[in-house]
Design an enzyme around this catalytic site. Structure first.
Site, PDB file in Angstrom:
ATOM      1  N   GLU A 200       8.347  -0.522 -10.310  1.00 11.51           N
ATOM      2  CA  GLU A 200       7.706  -1.245 -10.947  1.00 11.51           C
ATOM      3  C   GLU A 200       8.166  -2.373 -11.670  1.00 11.51           C
ATOM      4  O   GLU A 200       7.676  -2.580 -13.080  1.00 11.51           O
ATOM      5  CB  GLU A 200       6.180  -0.747 -11.433  1.00 11.51           C
ATOM      6  CG  GLU A 200       6.716   0.102 -12.725  1.00 11.51           C
ATOM      7  CD  GLU A 200       7.018   1.873 -12.433  1.00 11.51           C
ATOM      8  OE1 GLU A 200       7.451   2.002 -11.176  1.00 11.51           O
ATOM      9  OE2 GLU A 200       6.819   2.442 -13.386  1.00 11.51           O
ATOM     10  N   HIS A 224      -0.028  -0.109  -5.673  1.00  9.51           N
ATOM     11  CA  HIS A 224       0.589   0.975  -6.815  1.00  9.51           C
ATOM     12  C   HIS A 224       1.361   0.072  -7.887  1.00  9.51           C
ATOM     13  O   HIS A 224       1.338   0.226  -9.028  1.00  9.51           O
ATOM     14  CB  HIS A 224       1.267   1.910  -6.107  1.00  9.51           C
ATOM     15  CG  HIS A 224       1.740   3.134  -7.227  1.00  9.51           C
ATOM     16  ND1 HIS A 224       0.768   4.156  -7.386  1.00  9.51           N
ATOM     17  CD2 HIS A 224       2.991   3.278  -7.754  1.00  9.51           C
ATOM     18  CE1 HIS A 224       1.665   5.026  -8.519  1.00  9.51           C
ATOM     19  NE2 HIS A 224       2.814   4.225  -8.425  1.00  9.51           N
ATOM     20  N   GLU A 225       2.378  -0.505  -7.283  1.00  7.24           N
ATOM     21  CA  GLU A 225       3.406  -1.189  -8.124  1.00  7.24           C
ATOM     22  C   GLU A 225       2.683  -2.279  -8.979  1.00  7.24           C
ATOM     23  O   GLU A 225       3.298  -2.566 -10.261  1.00  7.24           O
ATOM     24  CB  GLU A 225       4.663  -1.776  -7.507  1.00  7.24           C
ATOM     25  CG  GLU A 225       5.139  -0.491  -6.476  1.00  7.24           C
ATOM     26  CD  GLU A 225       5.724   0.608  -7.245  1.00  7.24           C
ATOM     27  OE1 GLU A 225       5.848   0.691  -8.582  1.00  7.24           O
ATOM     28  OE2 GLU A 225       5.791   1.755  -6.531  1.00  7.24           O
ATOM     29  N   HIS A 228       1.038  -0.872 -11.914  1.00  2.00           N
ATOM     30  CA  HIS A 228       2.070  -0.779 -12.941  1.00  2.00           C
ATOM     31  C   HIS A 228       2.162  -1.912 -13.909  1.00  2.00           C
ATOM     32  O   HIS A 228       2.489  -1.585 -15.224  1.00  2.00           O
ATOM     33  CB  HIS A 228       3.285  -0.232 -12.605  1.00  2.00           C
ATOM     34  CG  HIS A 228       3.325   1.446 -12.190  1.00  2.00           C
ATOM     35  ND1 HIS A 228       3.216   2.235 -13.299  1.00  2.00           N
ATOM     36  CD2 HIS A 228       3.957   1.752 -11.057  1.00  2.00           C
ATOM     37  CE1 HIS A 228       3.478   3.228 -12.678  1.00  2.00           C
ATOM     38  NE2 HIS A 228       3.857   3.115 -11.411  1.00  2.00           N
ATOM     39  N   GLU A 247       1.699   7.221 -14.533  1.00  2.00           N
ATOM     40  CA  GLU A 247       1.513   7.394 -12.953  1.00  2.00           C
ATOM     41  C   GLU A 247       0.008   7.932 -12.580  1.00  2.00           C
ATOM     42  O   GLU A 247      -0.307   7.344 -11.768  1.00  2.00           O
ATOM     43  CB  GLU A 247       2.493   8.504 -12.335  1.00  2.00           C
ATOM     44  CG  GLU A 247       4.273   8.109 -12.443  1.00  2.00           C
ATOM     45  CD  GLU A 247       4.247   6.813 -11.595  1.00  2.00           C
ATOM     46  OE1 GLU A 247       3.430   6.195 -10.992  1.00  2.00           O
ATOM     47  OE2 GLU A 247       5.188   6.293 -12.004  1.00  2.00           O
ATOM     48  N   ASP A 304      13.517  13.354 -14.469  1.00  2.00           N
ATOM     49  CA  ASP A 304      13.325  13.469 -13.039  1.00  2.00           C
ATOM     50  C   ASP A 304      12.641  14.518 -12.701  1.00  2.00           C
ATOM     51  O   ASP A 304      11.948  14.375 -11.541  1.00  2.00           O
ATOM     52  CB  ASP A 304      14.407  12.690 -12.248  1.00  2.00           C
ATOM     53  CG  ASP A 304      15.083  11.682 -12.443  1.00  2.00           C
ATOM     54  OD1 ASP A 304      14.309  10.594 -12.693  1.00  2.00           O
ATOM     55  OD2 ASP A 304      16.002  11.252 -12.406  1.00  2.00           O
ATOM     56  N   TYR A 312       1.189  12.282 -10.904  1.00  2.00           N
ATOM     57  CA  TYR A 312       0.482  11.291 -10.140  1.00  2.00           C
ATOM     58  C   TYR A 312      -0.987  11.715  -9.605  1.00  2.00           C
ATOM     59  O   TYR A 312      -1.891  10.863 -10.211  1.00  2.00           O
ATOM     60  CB  TYR A 312       1.349  10.945  -8.866  1.00  2.00           C
ATOM     61  CG  TYR A 312       2.653  10.324  -9.256  1.00  2.00           C
ATOM     62  CD1 TYR A 312       3.651  10.752  -9.522  1.00  2.00           C
ATOM     63  CD2 TYR A 312       2.624   8.954  -8.375  1.00  2.00           C
ATOM     64  CE1 TYR A 312       4.891  10.210  -9.644  1.00  2.00           C
ATOM     65  CE2 TYR A 312       3.891   8.356  -8.615  1.00  2.00           C
ATOM     66  CZ  TYR A 312       4.974   8.839  -9.313  1.00  2.00           C
ATOM     67  OH  TYR A 312       6.024   8.130  -9.184  1.00  2.00           O
TER      68      TYR A 312
END
Lengths: 523, 108
Positions: A200, A224-225, A228, A247, A304, A312
């Protein structure tokens, strides 16, 4: 490089490298110093930089570069205070080889610069992970008045068709959560080696080419992006332990955009598929595992590690649960106020929960088990559970496969994926072949279908016949989400040598993020 | 305001940059740090603007140039910390050859 005469040399030390956090650069300065310059080069192994040879691009003529800063990779391409709580404006001058276009998460050119020099400006404060750069043989095509597509020339038309609804999406999103504050919204379609679905980056979403399916079935990625632009970019998680705030909000918001554009039944189907993935993940972690808390605890670990369905899907479910406590208008008003009151700042989970308490729960006389959701494990009992009729039909067709091959061509790719995933373990190679010849699943244009089909087929012994296409798929894409299941299936069915051979051939096209995960799997 | 210019071995810097793959130091994450994933101090050192000047070299697969930061600090000490990973000095710059140190600070 010319150095202003005021620039005064100073001294520094670079601490030994921490395997996760990198090296602290300590610079001596005077108490009133408020400006400094660091001259440096990156190293070829810098994890944020995706250097793609010409052979890994669609055009095959020019190489391509993209950056990926999230979560803590920006420090591999520029020295920074690499925390999502640090926000700053930026300007950049980028020098590229002739004929290439440079783009950033900033005001962008729409044409190639004759001298290879590009200047950028981002006048809104952003965290370091949202500073992004891409350089390659790139062209632009407008969609609406403030939306457009950047892609390699050969991908441009297909991409513009796929994302024709972008302008409508931006308008829909603004209707829900207030003005779009970034100026333009464009999408850059990357070469195949891009390891993620999308990133994003403000003003310019980076998107995997695997969403260009020719059937518009994966446009939810753009929703979705785009979402953001509010959750994540406008209001940012203060630390990576608060990642669910980026998220979870975004998945919730993505579904609201999709619902407004394509209807509730379609969204119920998407939500159902993703909810099953959440249940699988919770099962894999164990229901009491602290890694299933919404609020992360990633200290001493690579952030990560926190990327998964918990942030999410559990995050989005939490917000949906809150929405359903009263009528939607009150919830929407609360969310809109949250974004407007905190725009261009970074917030912790606790900041949000305090605001939730005063401005939503107490204000409307509501109660909710907030702590259980945020600081507790597993999926709470009051979690809203999607119930998609369309998927139930596809599932029934799968379990009934012994008796009948389904006679449908009307299914969406999502129904196909669900059907494929639910084929019984004992489905014979003969049946799989019949399905394949009727619906051409092995050669589907849709990467979601191919990935699910290969996983299912390999695990049921239908391997030898489709191995060339599996290889073409694994060499031709770089997105970790599609690579991991197929490599895992090969490994777990005694085809690890084939997997290694394909990996050796494919790995020059993979970004470090995908490469690392698969190397670990196959070692 | 000018700063005292102390010589620091360039070789030493290169050793750090190159060795780090094989000899990772133990994780520096401590409970004191408000963001466990930054070695810098985001709460004291407020970055205001970044100016990047970078050249893209596809043959060597490197970016080279400079990053300039303007910032405000709550507590104004004699040191500031930035996060870096696998960044190195710029040996090819003609100015660099004359000046073994490659970090500069300036007060406007």
């Amino acid at each position: 490089m010319t150095l202003g005469k005021e620039e005064t040399p100073t001294t520094f030390t670079l601490e030994p490298r921490d395997s996760i956090l990198g090296s602290a650069l300590r610079i001596k300065l005077s108490p009133n110093t408020n400006y400094l310059t660091i001259h440096y080069s990156t190293l070829p192994e810098a994890a944020a930089l995706g250097w793609m040879d010409a052979s890994m691009t669609a055009g095959k003529k020019r190489p391509f570069l993209f950056t990926q800063g999230q979560a803590i990779l920006s420090r591999t391409w520029f020295p920074c205070v690499d925390s999502p709580s640090s926000r700053f404006t930026y300007a950049a001058e980028i020098e590229t080889p002739d004929g290439m276009m440079a783009l950033m998460s900033a005001k962008n050119p729409q044409q190639v610069s004759p001298d290879g020099m590009y200047k950028f400006e981002m006048d809104k404060p952003v965290p370091p992970y949202l500073v992004a750069l891409a350089v390659g043989d790139i062209s632009f095509q407008p969609i609406g008045k403030r939306t457009g597509i950047y892609a390699e020339p050969s991908m441009l038309k297909k991409a513009a068709w796929e994302f024709a609804d972008m302008e409508k999406m931006v308008e829909t999103a603004e209707g829900l959560y207030g003005p779009y504050d970034w100026g333009r919204y464009d999408v850059l379609v990357l070469p195949t080696g891009f390891p993620f679905g999308g990133m994003e980056n403000p003003i310019l979403t980076f998107a995997t080419p695997t969403v260009i399916t020719g059937d518009r079935s994966l446009v939810s990625l753009v929703a979705h992006e785009l979402a953001h632009s509010w959750s994540g970019n406008l209001v940012t998680n203060a630390t990576w332990d608060d990642f669910w705030m980026n998220e979870g909000f975004t998945v919730y918001f993505e579904r609201r955009i999709m619902e407004a554009l394509y209807g509730a039944e379609y969204v119920e189907m998407l939500a159902q598929l993703e909810f099953w993935e959440l249940e699988d993940e919770v099962r894999a972690f164990g229901e009491k595992n602290p890694d299933t808390h919404l609020k992360g605890n990633l200290k001493g670990r690579n952030p990560d590690d926190g990327v998964g369905d918990i942030a999410y899907q559990k995050g989005a479910s939490f917000l949906l649960m809150l929405e359903r406590l009263t009528d939607r208008n009150k919830w929407d008003e609360f969310l809109k106020n949250w974004f407007q009151a905190n725009k261009f700042t970074s917030k912790t989970t606790e900041d949000f929960l305090a605001y939730l308490k005063t401005d939503y729960l107490e204000k409307h006389g509501l109660t909710a088990n907030v702590d259980e959701w945020v600081y507790g494990p597993g999926i709470p009992a009051n979690c809203p559970r999607p119930n998609s009729t369309k998927l139930a039909i596809a599932e029934k067709a799968a379990t009934n496969i012994v008796n009948a091959i389904p006679a449908t061509k009307e299914w969406t790719p999502h129904e196909w994926v669900h059907f494929v995933r639910n084929l019984p373990k004992k489905t014979t190679v003969e049946t799989l072949k019949k399905l394949d010849s009727q619906f051409n699943l092995t050669n589907s244009g849709n990467a979601e279908i191919r990935c699910a089909w290969y996983d299912t087929a390999i695990r049921r012994g239908y391997v030898k016949e489709i191995l060339p296409q599996v290889e073409e798929f694994l060499v031709g894409i770089g997105r970790r989400r599609f690579l991991m299941p197929v490599y895992t299936a090969l490994k777990e069915t005694g085809h690890v040598e084939d997997a290694r051979r394909i990996f050796t051939k494919a790995k020059p096209g993979y970004h470090a993020v995908s490469y690392g995960s698969i190397e670990q799997l196959l070692k | 305001m000018p700063f005292r210019h102390l010589l620091l071995s360039l070789a030493c810097f290169i050793v750090f940059s190159c060795k780090n793959e094989t000899t990772p130091a133990p994780s520096k994450a401590t409970s004191q740090r408000p963001d466990p994933h930054s070695l810098a101090d985001p709460f004291n050192d407020k970055m205001l603007e970044l100016q990047l000047k970078l050249k893209v070299d596809f043959d060597k697969k490197i970016l080279s140039g400079s990053a300039s930061w303007s910032f405000d600090r709550k507590e104004k000490t004699n040191e500031i910390i930035f996060d870096t990973d696998n960044l190195t000095n710029r040996k090819s710059d003609p100015w660099e050859r004359r000046n073994p140190n490659h970090l500069y600070a300036r007060t406007p």
